[in-house]
Design a protein around this motif. Structure first.
Motif, PDB file in Angstrom:
ATOM      1  N   ALA A  45      -7.175 -15.570  -0.918  1.00 19.78           N
ATOM      2  CA  ALA A  45      -6.993 -16.183   0.400  1.00 19.78           C
ATOM      3  C   ALA A  45      -5.903 -15.480   1.207  1.00 19.78           C
ATOM      4  CB  ALA A  45      -6.628 -17.665   0.235  1.00 19.78           C
ATOM      5  N   ILE A  46      -5.201 -14.536   0.588  1.00 21.15           N
ATOM      6  CA  ILE A  46      -4.167 -13.769   1.289  1.00 21.15           C
ATOM      7  C   ILE A  46      -4.850 -12.657   2.090  1.00 21.15           C
ATOM      8  CG2 ILE A  46      -2.146 -12.280   0.982  1.00 21.15           C
ATOM      9  CD1 ILE A  46      -1.644 -13.778  -1.687  1.00 21.15           C
ATOM     10  N   PRO A  47      -4.523 -12.494   3.360  1.00 21.12           N
ATOM     11  CA  PRO A  47      -5.152 -11.446   4.170  1.00 21.12           C
ATOM     12  C   PRO A  47      -5.043 -10.072   3.517  1.00 21.12           C
ATOM     13  CG  PRO A  47      -3.899 -12.919   5.576  1.00 21.12           C
ATOM     14  CD  PRO A  47      -3.577 -13.309   4.160  1.00 21.12           C
ATOM     15  N   GLY A  48      -6.163  -9.367   3.453  1.00 20.41           N
ATOM     16  CA  GLY A  48      -6.171  -8.021   2.896  1.00 20.41           C
ATOM     17  C   GLY A  48      -6.308  -7.974   1.393  1.00 20.41           C
ATOM     18  N   VAL A  49      -6.492  -9.140   0.744  1.00 22.27           N
ATOM     19  CA  VAL A  49      -6.644  -9.197  -0.713  1.00 22.27           C
ATOM     20  C   VAL A  49      -8.013  -9.792  -1.026  1.00 22.27           C
ATOM     21  CG1 VAL A  49      -5.722 -10.085  -2.887  1.00 22.27           C
ATOM     22  CG2 VAL A  49      -4.160  -9.511  -1.002  1.00 22.27           C
ATOM     23  N   SER A 101      -6.724  -4.802  -3.326  1.00 25.73           N
ATOM     24  CA  SER A 101      -6.163  -4.837  -1.981  1.00 25.73           C
ATOM     25  C   SER A 101      -6.080  -3.412  -1.457  1.00 25.73           C
ATOM     26  CB  SER A 101      -4.771  -5.475  -1.970  1.00 25.73           C
ATOM     27  OG  SER A 101      -4.183  -5.360  -0.679  1.00 25.73           O
ATOM     28  N   ILE A 102      -6.871  -3.129  -0.430  1.00 26.86           N
ATOM     29  CA  ILE A 102      -6.855  -1.794   0.160  1.00 26.86           C
ATOM     30  C   ILE A 102      -5.521  -1.544   0.862  1.00 26.86           C
ATOM     31  CG2 ILE A 102      -7.934  -0.305   1.890  1.00 26.86           C
ATOM     32  CD1 ILE A 102     -10.584  -1.728   1.277  1.00 26.86           C
ATOM     33  N   GLY A 103      -5.029  -2.575   1.573  1.00 26.89           N
ATOM     34  CA  GLY A 103      -3.774  -2.420   2.305  1.00 26.89           C
ATOM     35  C   GLY A 103      -2.587  -2.143   1.396  1.00 26.89           C
ATOM     36  N   HIS A 104      -2.561  -2.822   0.251  1.00 26.57           N
ATOM     37  CA  HIS A 104      -1.466  -2.613  -0.699  1.00 26.57           C
ATOM     38  C   HIS A 104      -1.773  -1.490  -1.692  1.00 26.57           C
ATOM     39  CE1 HIS A 104      -0.546  -6.776   0.657  1.00 26.57           C
ATOM     40  NE2 HIS A 104       0.702  -6.379   0.481  1.00 26.57           N
ATOM     41  N   ARG A 105      -2.990  -0.958  -1.616  1.00 24.11           N
ATOM     42  CA  ARG A 105      -3.418   0.110  -2.509  1.00 24.11           C
ATOM     43  C   ARG A 105      -3.176  -0.278  -3.973  1.00 24.11           C
ATOM     44  NH1 ARG A 105      -4.718   4.558   0.222  1.00 24.11           N
ATOM     45  NH2 ARG A 105      -4.371   6.033  -1.466  1.00 24.11           N
ATOM     46  N   LEU A 106      -3.787  -1.386  -4.363  1.00 27.72           N
ATOM     47  CA  LEU A 106      -3.628  -1.860  -5.731  1.00 27.72           C
ATOM     48  C   LEU A 106      -4.892  -2.543  -6.224  1.00 27.72           C
ATOM     49  CD1 LEU A 106      -3.238  -5.238  -5.866  1.00 27.72           C
ATOM     50  CD2 LEU A 106      -1.037  -4.649  -4.875  1.00 27.72           C
ATOM     51  N   VAL A 107      -5.015  -2.556  -7.541  1.00 24.26           N
ATOM     52  CA  VAL A 107      -6.007  -3.369  -8.248  1.00 24.26           C
ATOM     53  C   VAL A 107      -5.245  -4.142  -9.312  1.00 24.26           C
ATOM     54  CG1 VAL A 107      -7.921  -1.780  -7.831  1.00 24.26           C
ATOM     55  CG2 VAL A 107      -6.521  -1.515  -9.892  1.00 24.26           C
ATOM     56  N   ALA A 108      -5.810  -5.268  -9.757  1.00 24.31           N
ATOM     57  CA  ALA A 108      -5.073  -6.083 -10.723  1.00 24.31           C
ATOM     58  C   ALA A 108      -5.999  -6.889 -11.622  1.00 24.31           C
ATOM     59  CB  ALA A 108      -4.126  -7.030  -9.993  1.00 24.31           C
ATOM     60  N   GLU A 109      -5.542  -7.070 -12.820  1.00 23.46           N
ATOM     61  CA  GLU A 109      -6.136  -8.009 -13.777  1.00 23.46           C
ATOM     62  C   GLU A 109      -5.120  -9.130 -13.930  1.00 23.46           C
ATOM     63  OE1 GLU A 109      -8.841  -9.510 -16.754  1.00 23.46           O
ATOM     64  OE2 GLU A 109      -9.064  -7.966 -15.219  1.00 23.46           O
ATOM     65  N   VAL A 110      -5.542 -10.369 -13.700  1.00 27.68           N
ATOM     66  CA  VAL A 110      -4.620 -11.506 -13.650  1.00 27.68           C
ATOM     67  C   VAL A 110      -4.836 -12.432 -14.841  1.00 27.68           C
ATOM     68  CG1 VAL A 110      -3.814 -13.458 -12.272  1.00 27.68           C
ATOM     69  CG2 VAL A 110      -4.636 -11.379 -11.127  1.00 27.68           C
ATOM     70  N   LYS A 111      -3.764 -12.718 -15.561  1.00 24.98           N
ATOM     71  CA  LYS A 111      -3.791 -13.677 -16.660  1.00 24.98           C
ATOM     72  C   LYS A 111      -2.748 -14.754 -16.386  1.00 24.98           C
ATOM     73  CE  LYS A 111      -6.924 -11.458 -18.906  1.00 24.98           C
ATOM     74  NZ  LYS A 111      -8.306 -11.993 -18.958  1.00 24.98           N
ATOM     75  N   ASP A 149       5.279  -9.775 -13.505  1.00 23.83           N
ATOM     76  CA  ASP A 149       5.260 -11.243 -13.583  1.00 23.83           C
ATOM     77  C   ASP A 149       4.653 -11.819 -12.305  1.00 23.83           C
ATOM     78  OD1 ASP A 149       7.664 -12.531 -11.758  1.00 23.83           O
ATOM     79  OD2 ASP A 149       8.047 -10.462 -12.349  1.00 23.83           O
ATOM     80  N   GLY A 150       4.253 -13.095 -12.390  1.00 20.06           N
ATOM     81  CA  GLY A 150       3.572 -13.729 -11.272  1.00 20.06           C
ATOM     82  C   GLY A 150       4.403 -13.847 -10.012  1.00 20.06           C
ATOM     83  N   LYS A 151       5.663 -14.188 -10.152  1.00 23.68           N
ATOM     84  CA  LYS A 151       6.525 -14.351  -8.983  1.00 23.68           C
ATOM     85  C   LYS A 151       6.659 -13.032  -8.225  1.00 23.68           C
ATOM     86  CE  LYS A 151      10.943 -16.486  -7.678  1.00 23.68           C
ATOM     87  NZ  LYS A 151      11.430 -15.471  -6.739  1.00 23.68           N
ATOM     88  N   SER A 152       6.871 -11.951  -8.960  1.00 26.62           N
ATOM     89  CA  SER A 152       7.014 -10.643  -8.332  1.00 26.62           C
ATOM     90  C   SER A 152       5.711 -10.181  -7.691  1.00 26.62           C
ATOM     91  CB  SER A 152       7.479  -9.609  -9.364  1.00 26.62           C
ATOM     92  OG  SER A 152       8.752  -9.947  -9.885  1.00 26.62           O
ATOM     93  N   PHE A 153       4.579 -10.512  -8.320  1.00 33.33           N
ATOM     94  CA  PHE A 153       3.296 -10.071  -7.778  1.00 33.33           C
ATOM     95  C   PHE A 153       2.965 -10.821  -6.487  1.00 33.33           C
ATOM     96  CE2 PHE A 153      -1.427  -9.621  -7.825  1.00 33.33           C
ATOM     97  CZ  PHE A 153      -1.461  -8.238  -7.739  1.00 33.33           C
ATOM     98  N   TYR A 154       3.240 -12.119  -6.452  1.00 31.20           N
ATOM     99  CA  TYR A 154       3.012 -12.868  -5.219  1.00 31.20           C
ATOM    100  C   TYR A 154       3.895 -12.337  -4.091  1.00 31.20           C
ATOM    101  CZ  TYR A 154      -0.243 -16.577  -6.584  1.00 31.20           C
ATOM    102  OH  TYR A 154      -1.372 -17.278  -6.933  1.00 31.20           O
ATOM    103  N   GLU A 155       5.117 -11.981  -4.425  1.00 28.40           N
ATOM    104  CA  GLU A 155       6.001 -11.394  -3.411  1.00 28.40           C
ATOM    105  C   GLU A 155       5.424 -10.072  -2.909  1.00 28.40           C
ATOM    106  OE1 GLU A 155      10.592  -9.688  -2.862  1.00 28.40           O
ATOM    107  OE2 GLU A 155      10.010 -10.681  -4.729  1.00 28.40           O
ATOM    108  N   LEU A 156       4.890  -9.271  -3.817  1.00 31.49           N
ATOM    109  CA  LEU A 156       4.294  -7.996  -3.453  1.00 31.49           C
ATOM    110  C   LEU A 156       3.111  -8.188  -2.495  1.00 31.49           C
ATOM    111  CD1 LEU A 156       4.092  -4.904  -3.910  1.00 31.49           C
ATOM    112  CD2 LEU A 156       2.687  -5.389  -5.916  1.00 31.49           C
TER     113      LEU A 156
END
Length: 235
Positions: free
Chosen positions: A81-85, A98-108, A176-183
């Motif tokens: 729900a975050i723009p660009g994700v 996320s193309i804007g952040h140039r990242l891919v992720a696996e979330v646990k 960690d989750g907190k850092s990733f949400y900030e990113l």
């Protein structure tokens, strides 16, 4: 909410929340997957309870497991729900892109829910996803970190076949989750903000669907509400 579009988050998590509610009110059949009659009788004796009491307890345990499975994709839904994700459908190599952040992720959800051999598979999945995405970074996200720590470091799980750690790469990381949400949001307290608002969102979704009168403040005004978050993230 500063870090999120509230209505977008509400819409993203709606179906998962409704599945949790349905699980809570389902008439679970303990025999649908073949009840282990040996285990049930032994466990009843050890606990000092009747078999009827054990079956009530087991039904509650299975309902809780069903609810946990239903809410298992909560964070991927919120991130989507975050723009660009984008939250990719189940079955894809990765969870988030996320193309804007140039990242891919696996979330646990939790640091200790993924076994060592599965972490090796995640490393290789991220590496494969990066082959066609030059300049991207692949993240293995642990929403609930170990020891209340915050980290964003190279992800080098041990391969039990070779008894060696996989090669360190600057573009394959564990966070960690907190850092990733900030990113993703640019807001340092994004995860805290989500946690504080989540009970109200859930209550609204259920009340609007079923005309109930659930009250989020019964949760948010509890001392345990703030304490539980601090025990997870050290705040």
């Amino acid at each position: 909410m500063k870090a999120f579009d509230r209505e977008a988050v509400k819409s993203a998590i709606k179906e998962s929340v409704l599945r949790v509610y349905a699980a809570q009110h389902s008439d679970l059949d303990l025999y649908r997957n073949t009840l282990d009659c040996f285990s049930s009788s032994i466990d009843s004796v050890i606990q000092g309870i009747s078999l009827d009491e054990w079956m009530i307890q087991e039904k509650e345990r299975q309902v809780q497991k069903t609810k946990q499975n239903a809410i298992g994709t909560l964070h991927e839904e919120v991130m989507g729900a975050i723009p660009g994700v984008e939250n990719l459908p189940v079955g894809n190599l990765i969870d988030i892109i996320s193309i804007g952040h140039r990242l891919v992720a696996e979330v646990k959800n939790k640091h200790n829910t993924t076994k060592g051999n599965h972490k090796v598979a995640i490393y290789h999945d991220l590496a494969q996803a990066l082959v066609t995405r030059a300049g991207y970074t692949g993240y293995y996200v642990e929403i609930l970190p170990k020891g209340q720590n915050q980290y964003n470091k190279p992800f080098t799980p041990s391969d039990n076949k070779t008894n060696r750690k996989l090669p360190e790469r600057a573009d394959i990381r564990v966070i960690d989750g907190k850092s990733f949400y900030e990113l993703l949001t640019g807001h340092k307290e994004a995860l805290s903000e989500l946690y504080l608002e989540l009970p109200a969102l859930v209550a609204e979704i259920i009340n609007e669907k079923y005309k109930t009168a659930l009250k989020a403040n019964r949760i948010t005004e509890s001392d345990a509400f703030t304490y539980n978050f601090s025990k997870a993230y050290g705040e």
